[in-house]
Design a protein around this motif. Structure first.
Motif, short mmCIF file in Angstrom:
data_model
loop_
_atom_site.label_atom_id
_atom_site.label_comp_id
_atom_site.label_asym_id
_atom_site.label_seq_id
_atom_site.Cartn_x
_atom_site.Cartn_y
_atom_site.Cartn_z
N VAL A 179 -55.43 -38.48 -2.39
CA VAL A 179 -55.67 -37.05 -2.47
C VAL A 179 -55.19 -36.33 -1.22
CG1 VAL A 179 -57.49 -35.29 -2.54
CG2 VAL A 179 -57.60 -37.26 -4.08
N ASP B 222 -61.08 -25.13 -10.65
CA ASP B 222 -61.83 -26.31 -10.24
C ASP B 222 -62.62 -26.73 -11.47
OD1 ASP B 222 -60.83 -25.91 -7.72
OD2 ASP B 222 -62.69 -25.18 -6.85
N THR C 93 -54.24 -31.85 -10.00
CA THR C 93 -54.62 -33.11 -9.38
C THR C 93 -55.83 -33.66 -10.10
OG1 THR C 93 -53.79 -32.40 -7.21
CG2 THR C 93 -55.33 -34.24 -7.24
N TYR C 94 -55.68 -34.85 -10.73
CA TYR C 94 -56.74 -35.49 -11.50
C TYR C 94 -57.21 -36.75 -10.78
CZ TYR C 94 -54.88 -32.60 -15.31
OH TYR C 94 -54.44 -31.56 -16.09
N LEU C 95 -58.49 -36.81 -10.46
CA LEU C 95 -59.03 -37.99 -9.78
C LEU C 95 -58.95 -39.21 -10.68
CD1 LEU C 95 -62.13 -36.50 -7.94
CD2 LEU C 95 -60.04 -37.39 -6.90
N ARG D 94 -61.83 -29.70 -1.36
CA ARG D 94 -61.90 -28.94 -2.61
C ARG D 94 -62.37 -29.83 -3.76
NH1 ARG D 94 -56.82 -25.90 -5.68
NH2 ARG D 94 -57.99 -25.35 -7.59
N LEU D 95 -61.86 -31.07 -3.82
CA LEU D 95 -62.23 -31.99 -4.89
C LEU D 95 -63.53 -32.73 -4.62
CD1 LEU D 95 -58.74 -33.42 -5.87
CD2 LEU D 95 -60.39 -32.48 -7.47
N CYS E 184 -64.18 -35.16 -2.51
CA CYS E 184 -63.95 -36.61 -2.52
C CYS E 184 -63.38 -37.02 -1.17
CB CYS E 184 -62.97 -36.97 -3.64
SG CYS E 184 -61.30 -36.33 -3.41
N MET F 218 -66.71 -32.95 -10.18
CA MET F 218 -65.39 -32.33 -10.28
C MET F 218 -64.33 -33.41 -10.44
SD MET F 218 -63.65 -29.63 -7.65
CE MET F 218 -61.97 -29.05 -7.89
N ASP G 62 -60.80 -32.31 -11.51
CA ASP G 62 -59.46 -31.72 -11.58
C ASP G 62 -59.42 -30.45 -10.75
OD1 ASP G 62 -56.97 -30.63 -12.36
OD2 ASP G 62 -57.82 -29.78 -14.19
N ALA G 63 -58.37 -30.32 -9.95
CA ALA G 63 -58.09 -29.08 -9.23
C ALA G 63 -56.67 -28.67 -9.56
CB ALA G 63 -58.25 -29.28 -7.72
#
Length: 237
Positions: free
Chosen positions: A107, A207, A143-145, A114-115, A117, A215, A217-218
């Motif tokens: 990330v 978000d 951006t997908y975790l 923001r995420l 993480c 969360m 995805d951003a």
């Protein structure tokens, strides 16, 4: 199949029936009991599907008379009140996605806060150009975790990522915090959208959270200022 996916699927089916004019004669949806019989689902499923449609502004209740269908005064508009994927916003039109990049990588410090993480957490970074009837509408960076989306390919990203998350992965999506603002296009953004560097643009930052509040995805979506219109439902109660 989870209950959440089931009632969202039912909401999508009913929405298609609304768009096709199936309820135009009466101007309202069938009763709960009739919807249960029509689609072979539970009362829980019907009530939650109708709640989704009410939240998105497709139907509204009239006490003692039922659930009425709203006249469509927002054709070609994007809903600010929901995040349900671009394909669902333009029924009857051809929605395409050109994948410009897809990378699995850490990330990083810039997005970690923001995420919510660690900077070392792995995520899929996807950049797509979204087209409607062959014309560029938006440039999307998401951006997908990876701990929530274990696999994402270019083939999947060329279609509807939202349908993949809900129908294939069974993610129980919850809500999204949205920020909408005006900006000016960078050279790369302008080239992708067929505009000039420095032209105005509309930007939406999402978000996106699961139903449990985590969360996953951003995103930042840059819209073509001549083609993008937005709609939201105002509650005047």
């Amino acid at each position: 199949m989870t209950r959440t996916v089931q009632y969202r699927e039912l909401a999508h089916v009913i929405k298609q029936s609304i768009d096709d004019g199936q309820f135009r004669l009466t101007g309202k949806l069938p009763t709960e009991d009739n919807l249960m019989k029509l689609y072979g689902v539970t009362r829980y499923c019907v009530r939650n599907a109708v709640a989704v449609l009410q939240e998105s502004g497709d139907v509204y209740p009239v006490q003692g008379s039922g659930m009425f269908v709203r006249e469509n005064k927002r054709e070609g508009c994007l809903s600010l009140g929901q995040t349900r994927g671009l394909s669902a916003e333009f029924p009857g039109k051809t929605v395409q996605s050109t994948v410009l990049s897809l990378e699995l990588e850490p990330v990083g410090d810039a997005l970690a806060s923001r995420l919510k993480c660690k900077a070392s957490d792995m995520a899929y970074n996807v950049q797509r150009l979204r087209l409607v009837d062959g014309l560029p509408l938006a440039l999307e960076r998401s951006t997908y975790l990876k701990r929530f989306i274990p696999y994402l390919s270019e083939e999947i990203a060329q279609g509807s990522i939202w349908e993949y998350l809900r129908n294939d992965l069974g993610l129980n999506t919850g809500f999204a915090d949205k920020v909408l603002y005006a900006d000016r296009l960078s050279s790369a953004e302008a080239e992708a959208l067929g505009l000039n560097a420095g032209d105005p643009c509309l930007v939406v930052e999402d978000d996106v959270y699961l139903a449990n509040g985590e969360m996953f995805d951003a995103s930042r979506v840059v819209y073509h200022y001549e083609r993008a219109k937005f709609f939201t439902l105002a509650d005047l109660k």
